[in-house]
Each structure stands twice: as structure tokens, then as C-alpha cells.
Design a protein around this motif. Structure first.
Motif, PDB file in Angstrom:
ATOM      1  N   GLY A 152     -87.117  85.600  14.433  1.00 15.56           N
ATOM      2  CA  GLY A 152     -86.199  84.763  13.669  1.00 15.56           C
ATOM      3  C   GLY A 152     -86.478  83.290  13.870  1.00 15.56           C
ATOM      4  N   GLN A 186     -84.201  79.472  13.474  1.00 16.76           N
ATOM      5  CA  GLN A 186     -82.878  78.896  13.219  1.00 16.76           C
ATOM      6  C   GLN A 186     -82.912  77.952  12.013  1.00 16.76           C
ATOM      7  N   SER A 191     -81.595  75.276  11.599  1.00 15.12           N
ATOM      8  CA  SER A 191     -80.893  74.157  12.234  1.00 15.12           C
ATOM      9  C   SER A 191     -81.490  72.816  11.838  1.00 15.12           C
ATOM     10  N   ASN A 246     -92.856  75.197  14.203  1.00 15.11           N
ATOM     11  CA  ASN A 246     -92.330  76.506  13.782  1.00 15.11           C
ATOM     12  C   ASN A 246     -93.394  77.273  12.993  1.00 15.11           C
ATOM     13  N   GLY A 295     -96.529  78.039  15.542  1.00 12.36           N
ATOM     14  CA  GLY A 295     -96.131  78.855  16.687  1.00 12.36           C
ATOM     15  C   GLY A 295     -95.523  80.185  16.282  1.00 12.36           C
ATOM     16  N   GLN A 315     -83.697  76.742  28.221  1.00 14.54           N
ATOM     17  CA  GLN A 315     -83.175  76.209  26.943  1.00 14.54           C
ATOM     18  C   GLN A 315     -81.710  75.805  27.108  1.00 14.54           C
ATOM     19  N   LYS A 343     -80.591  72.060  26.463  1.00 13.06           N
ATOM     20  CA  LYS A 343     -79.707  71.730  25.333  1.00 13.06           C
ATOM     21  C   LYS A 343     -78.305  71.314  25.788  1.00 13.06           C
ATOM     22  N   PRO A 386     -93.188  88.195  17.804  1.00 15.52           N
ATOM     23  CA  PRO A 386     -94.049  87.004  17.823  1.00 15.52           C
ATOM     24  C   PRO A 386     -93.187  85.742  17.957  1.00 15.52           C
ATOM     25  N   VAL A 387     -93.485  84.928  18.943  1.00 17.13           N
ATOM     26  CA  VAL A 387     -92.722  83.686  19.197  1.00 17.13           C
ATOM     27  C   VAL A 387     -93.647  82.615  19.753  1.00 17.13           C
ATOM     28  N   GLY A 388     -93.140  81.383  19.774  1.00 19.55           N
ATOM     29  CA  GLY A 388     -93.820  80.299  20.475  1.00 19.55           C
ATOM     30  C   GLY A 388     -93.537  80.414  21.964  1.00 19.55           C
ATOM     31  N   ASP A 432     -92.071  78.575  24.017  1.00 19.59           N
ATOM     32  CA  ASP A 432     -90.748  78.179  24.511  1.00 19.59           C
ATOM     33  C   ASP A 432     -89.760  79.353  24.569  1.00 19.59           C
ATOM     34  N   ALA A 465    -101.895  77.263  19.028  1.00 20.11           N
ATOM     35  CA  ALA A 465    -100.747  76.346  18.934  1.00 20.11           C
ATOM     36  C   ALA A 465     -99.450  77.065  19.252  1.00 20.11           C
ATOM     37  N   THR A 466     -99.392  77.673  20.425  1.00 21.03           N
ATOM     38  CA  THR A 466     -98.156  78.363  20.820  1.00 21.03           C
ATOM     39  C   THR A 466     -97.124  77.351  21.303  1.00 21.03           C
ATOM     40  N   ARG A 467     -97.559  76.124  21.564  1.00 19.18           N
ATOM     41  CA  ARG A 467     -96.629  75.063  21.950  1.00 19.18           C
ATOM     42  C   ARG A 467     -97.123  73.749  21.347  1.00 19.18           C
ATOM     43  N   VAL A 468     -96.657  73.450  20.140  1.00 20.46           N
ATOM     44  CA  VAL A 468     -97.037  72.200  19.475  1.00 20.46           C
ATOM     45  C   VAL A 468     -96.134  71.104  20.024  1.00 20.46           C
ATOM     46  N   LYS A 503     -91.777  69.113  23.385  1.00 15.68           N
ATOM     47  CA  LYS A 503     -92.053  70.045  22.288  1.00 15.68           C
ATOM     48  C   LYS A 503     -91.699  69.406  20.940  1.00 15.68           C
TER      49      LYS A 503
HETATM   50  N1  AQP Z   1     -93.184  73.069  18.952  1.00 15.96           N
HETATM   51  C1  AQP Z   1     -93.344  74.381  18.804  1.00 15.96           C
HETATM   52  N2  AQP Z   1     -94.551  74.950  19.024  1.00 15.96           N
HETATM   53  C2  AQP Z   1     -94.736  76.282  18.866  1.00 15.96           C
HETATM   54  N3  AQP Z   1     -93.754  77.127  18.473  1.00 15.96           N
HETATM   55  C3  AQP Z   1     -92.536  76.601  18.238  1.00 15.96           C
HETATM   56  N4  AQP Z   1     -91.375  77.126  17.849  1.00 15.96           N
HETATM   57  C4  AQP Z   1     -90.435  76.171  17.752  1.00 15.96           C
HETATM   58  N5  AQP Z   1     -90.959  74.981  18.064  1.00 15.96           N
HETATM   59  C5  AQP Z   1     -92.269  75.217  18.386  1.00 15.96           C
HETATM   60  C6  AQP Z   1     -91.198  78.554  17.577  1.00 15.96           C
HETATM   61  O1  AQP Z   1     -90.551  78.665  16.326  1.00 15.96           O
HETATM   62  C7  AQP Z   1     -89.712  79.806  16.361  1.00 15.96           C
HETATM   63  C8  AQP Z   1     -88.360  79.453  15.840  1.00 15.96           C
HETATM   64  O2  AQP Z   1     -87.744  78.527  16.691  1.00 15.96           O
HETATM   65  P1  AQP Z   1     -86.204  78.291  16.523  1.00 15.96           P
HETATM   66  O3  AQP Z   1     -85.910  77.642  15.256  1.00 15.96           O
HETATM   67  O4  AQP Z   1     -85.474  79.559  16.742  1.00 15.96           O
HETATM   68  O5  AQP Z   1     -85.763  77.395  17.714  1.00 15.96           O
HETATM   69  P2  AQP Z   1     -86.488  76.412  18.640  1.00 15.96           P
HETATM   70  O6  AQP Z   1     -87.569  77.100  19.410  1.00 15.96           O
HETATM   71  O7  AQP Z   1     -85.415  75.759  19.454  1.00 15.96           O
HETATM   72  O8  AQP Z   1     -87.147  75.422  17.594  1.00 15.96           O
HETATM   73  P3  AQP Z   1     -86.797  73.937  17.337  1.00 15.96           P
HETATM   74  O9  AQP Z   1     -87.610  73.460  16.185  1.00 15.96           O
HETATM   75  O10 AQP Z   1     -86.935  73.154  18.619  1.00 15.96           O
HETATM   76  O11 AQP Z   1     -85.274  74.017  16.890  1.00 15.96           O
HETATM   77  P4  AQP Z   1     -84.030  73.198  17.419  1.00 15.96           P
HETATM   78  O12 AQP Z   1     -84.447  71.770  17.378  1.00 15.96           O
HETATM   79  O13 AQP Z   1     -82.899  73.515  16.491  1.00 15.96           O
HETATM   80  O14 AQP Z   1     -83.781  73.698  18.805  1.00 15.96           O
HETATM   81  C9  AQP Z   1     -89.689  80.340  17.787  1.00 15.96           C
HETATM   82  O15 AQP Z   1     -90.567  81.440  17.879  1.00 15.96           O
HETATM   83  C10 AQP Z   1     -90.237  79.188  18.580  1.00 15.96           C
HETATM   84  O16 AQP Z   1     -90.928  79.621  19.739  1.00 15.96           O
END
Ligand code: AQP
Length: 347
Positions: free
Chosen positions: A22, A24, A26, A33, A36, A123, A127, A159-161, A163, A198-201, A210
Motif C-alpha cells: 500500500g 498512503q 498523504s 514512492n 522504492g 517511524q 513522526k 514489496p516495500v522501501g 524504511d 533505489a530502496t531508499r531514495v 529520506k
Molecule cells: N524515499 C523513499 N525511498 C524508497 N522507498 C520509499 N517509500 C517511501 N519513501 C521512499 C516507499 O513507498 C511506499 C509507500 O510509502 P507510504 O506512503 O506508505 O509512507 P512513507 O514510507 O512514510 O512515505 P512518505 O513519502 O515518507 O510519506 P509520508 O511523508 O506521508 O510519511 C513504502 O513501501 C515505502 O517504503
């Protein structure tokens, strides 16, 4: 015993090979996103898995979301999934809040997970910051809902990044404790799939942070809706160091911003970092950045163009999500029913 499905991915034969993930709604989708997560979602489609992809709006409201913005962002995210290559016939694409079994299973998991487990989540610490007393209860319980998102489908792979790795470990801990407490093997031990260059951009302004939708600085990220000029300008202004690019990956050590731009290039070009550095080693950033901009625009503009076209048809997006949630419920409802039976709830 495990059975190989595609290279590097294993699954237990006891469970249907099923992918859940999934994002978010947000904020707008970022390049983080996309590289990753979403690009991987597309690659896992049609590889021997059932695939379910979700707009996790219930996760999004763990921090304040303006209702009108949440509606727009949810539709925009769905458009992003489809524009990036998720086929809503082949995959199940839906909105989390429309499948009530997620919240119902999350309550059971709130009673399985321990406070100490949640308090350790980075997290939550990042946060909630220094003001934990004022953070929502939902933000604290976020990982139990995430475990429910996954396990209500008996998903075998997520599949996830990078984080999200800790949350996936917690999902396994919840499955293990549930299975142990109720003397069952009902929930699978889901495998995280964290792969690629790019698992962590990282942020374009700070190589130690991040790239994130909710970063107050728009210059820190590339949004999937950015036009060619905005992409080029953000990459031109991206923080770097004065040295030329190295010819081998070990030359990126201690150079987080350089590493980030090379990783982004490699992921977009679908090459290894070593292969990229063989071509660009010795170049100055003034030469490399325009190459990266051209590649990013070439890869992202077809997606943003298609997103804009789909956003002209919000009723179609809503219909796709409604159909997706009906399909998702046909898998989730029997799993929830069996969970209730295991726990001892009388129906
Ligand atoms: N910078 C990133 N590099 C690699 N993967 C990333 N993901 C998020 N940012 C990066 C991966 O995208 C998926 C969805 O993430 P999310 O929307 O559920 O929440 P998040 O990880 O908290 O992403 P954001 O963009 O940082 O959202 P906000 O700012 O709302 O908290 C996940 O698989 C995540 O690993």
C-alpha cells in the motif's frame, strides 16, 4: 520446504503466493514512492502471484489530513498506480477504508501486539517527535493496522522501501505470537521484498534524510506530477559535493548526495550502480545532472501525462476502486471469519 517463483523470491507452499502493498494518500506521489515501491509493484504483476495494491487512507489520517485534499490525493494515487502500469483487471486496486476487515483484524492485532514493540518503532519516534503525548493513538498503533492489511489476505510477499522493513518484522512478530497463543499456523510469515538500486531514495536537499511526500520543502523531492522544467530545476539545485564522480561504487562512500543521485540514475536506467559508474566515472556534476534530468523526464513524463488524463475522469477512478474493494473483500472476509472463530468470538 519452499518453492521458487521468480528469481530471489521464495514462498511457503501452504499459502497462495499473494502480494500485498500500500501507499498512503498523504500527499503527492514522490520519486521515492515510485522507485522504492510502485515500480516493484508493477514488476511483480503477472509473476505467479495474486497482487493486491491499496491506497492506505486509514494510515494517512494518523496525522491530520484535510478531507478535500485526502479525496483528491486518493484519486491521484489511484491514477498514479494505473499510469505506472498496474492493470486493475489483473491486480486488485482498492481503497483501504472500503474494506472494513482491515480495521476489524487490526483490533485483534492491537490485543496481540505489545506496547513495548510499538514504542521501538522508528517511524513512531520520527513522526511523533518530542511531543508523543500529543500524537494520535492511531499513529502509535499504525504497525498493527499494517499487519492487518497484510495478514487479512494471508499475503506471502510485501514489496516495500527500506524504511518499512521494521514494520514488516513486526508483522511477522504479530503472526508468530498469534499462531503461538492460539496454537495454530493460521497466519503466514510474510516475506519483505526490498530490492533494486533505489530502496531508499534520499532528499535532494539533504543526503541523510529520506525523500518524503510530507517534507515541508518541495525542492527536497521530485513529485510524479512535476513537469520537465520543475524536474530539471530540482536536479540542477540538488545538493552535491565538489568532487567528480568515481568509477566504482566504493568511491561513493561518505558521499551521500552523490550516492543518491547515482542510485536514482541506476534505478531509472535499470542498470547496476557499477555499470552506471563505468560510464559516468570522472564526470563533474555539471555534466551528470543534465543526463539525470533527461533520463528522469523521459521515464516520468509518460506517467505524469497519463495521470493527468485519468484525473479528468474521477468517476472512472472511483468505479475501479469500488470494484477492487469488492474483490478484496471476497478474500478478506473468510480470513477474518476464521480468525474470529480461532479467537473464540461467537457469530
Ligand atoms: N524515499 C523513499 N525511498 C524508497 N522507498 C520509499 N517509500 C517511501 N519513501 C521512499 C516507499 O513507498 C511506499 C509507500 O510509502 P507510504 O506512503 O506508505 O509512507 P512513507 O514510507 O512514510 O512515505 P512518505 O513519502 O515518507 O510519506 P509520508 O511523508 O506521508 O510519511 C513504502 O513501501 C515505502 O517504503
Amino acid at each position: 520446504m519452499t518453492a521458487a517463483l521468480s528469481e530471489g523470491v521464495q514462498t511457503s507452499p501452504a499459502f497462495t503466493p499473494r502480494v500485498f502493498s500500500g501507499i498512503q494518500p498523504s500527499g503527492g506521489l514522490t520519486l521515492g514512492n515510485y522507485l522504492g515501491a510502485m515500480k516493484r509493484f508493477v514488476e511483480m504483476q503477472g509473476q505467479g502471484f495474486e497482487t493486491l495494491y491499496c491506497m492506505v487512507d486509514m494510515h494517512a489520517i494518523t496525522v491530520w489530513q484535510d478531507p478535500e485534499a485526502l479525496r483528491r490525493q486518493t484519486r491521484e494515487l489511484a491514477a498514479g498506480f494505473i499510469a505506472a502500469g498496474i492493470d486493475p483487471e489483473q491486480s486488485i486496486l482498492f481503497n483501504q477504508s472500503q474494506v472494513p476487515e482491515h480495521a476489524q483484524l487490526a483490533w485483534i492485532f492491537n490485543c496481540v501486539a505489545r506496547m513495548g514493540w510499538m514504542q521501538r518503532m522508528t517511524q513512531w519516534k520520527d513522526k511523533a517527535g518530542k511531543n508523543q503525548q500529543n500524537a494520535s493513538l492511531g499513529l502509535f498503533a499504525y504497525p498493527a493496522l499494517m499487519a492487518a492489511d497484510i495478514l487479512v489476505y494471508h499475503a506471502t510477499h510485501v514489496p516495500v522501501g527500506e524504511d518499512q522493513k521494521q514494520h514488516l518484522e513486526l508483522t511477522r512478530d504479530i503472526a508468530i505470537k498469534f499462531n503461538h497463543d492460539f496454537e495454530t499456523e493460521f497466519f503466514p510469515l510474510t516475506e519483505p521484498v526490498i530490492e533494486g538500486a533505489a530502496t531508499r531514495v534520499m532528499s535532494l536537499r539533504d543526503g541523510s534524510k529520506k525523500m518524503s511526500k510530507s517534507d515541508p520543502s518541495d525542492a527536497s523531492r521530485i513529485n510524479m506530477t512535476d513537469d520537465a522544467d520543475a524536474i530539471a530545476q530540482k536536479i540542477r539545485k540538488a545538493k552535491t559535493d565538489p568532487d567528480a564522480l568515481p568509477s566504482e561504487a566504493k568511491g561513493l562512500e561518505g558521499r551521500p548526495e552523490a550516492r543518491n543521485l547515482v542510485n536514482i540514475y541506476a534505478a531509472l536506467a535499470e542498470q547496476t550502480v557499477d555499470a552506471v559508474l563505468r560510464d559516468v566515472g570522472g564526470k563533474a556534476f555539471s555534466e551528470f545532472k543534465p543526463m539525470l534530468s533527461d533520463l528522469a523526464v523521459a521515464r516520468l513524463s509518460p506517467i505524469s501525462g497519463e495521470m493527468a488524463r485519468l484525473m479528468q475522469q474521477p468517476d472512472e477512478i472511483d468505479a475501479i476502486l469500488r470494484k477492487g474493494s469488492e474483490r478484496a473483500r471476497t478474500i478478506a472476509a473468510p480470513i477474518l471469519k476464521q480468525t474470529y472463530e480461532i479467537v473464540g468470538m461467537v457469530s
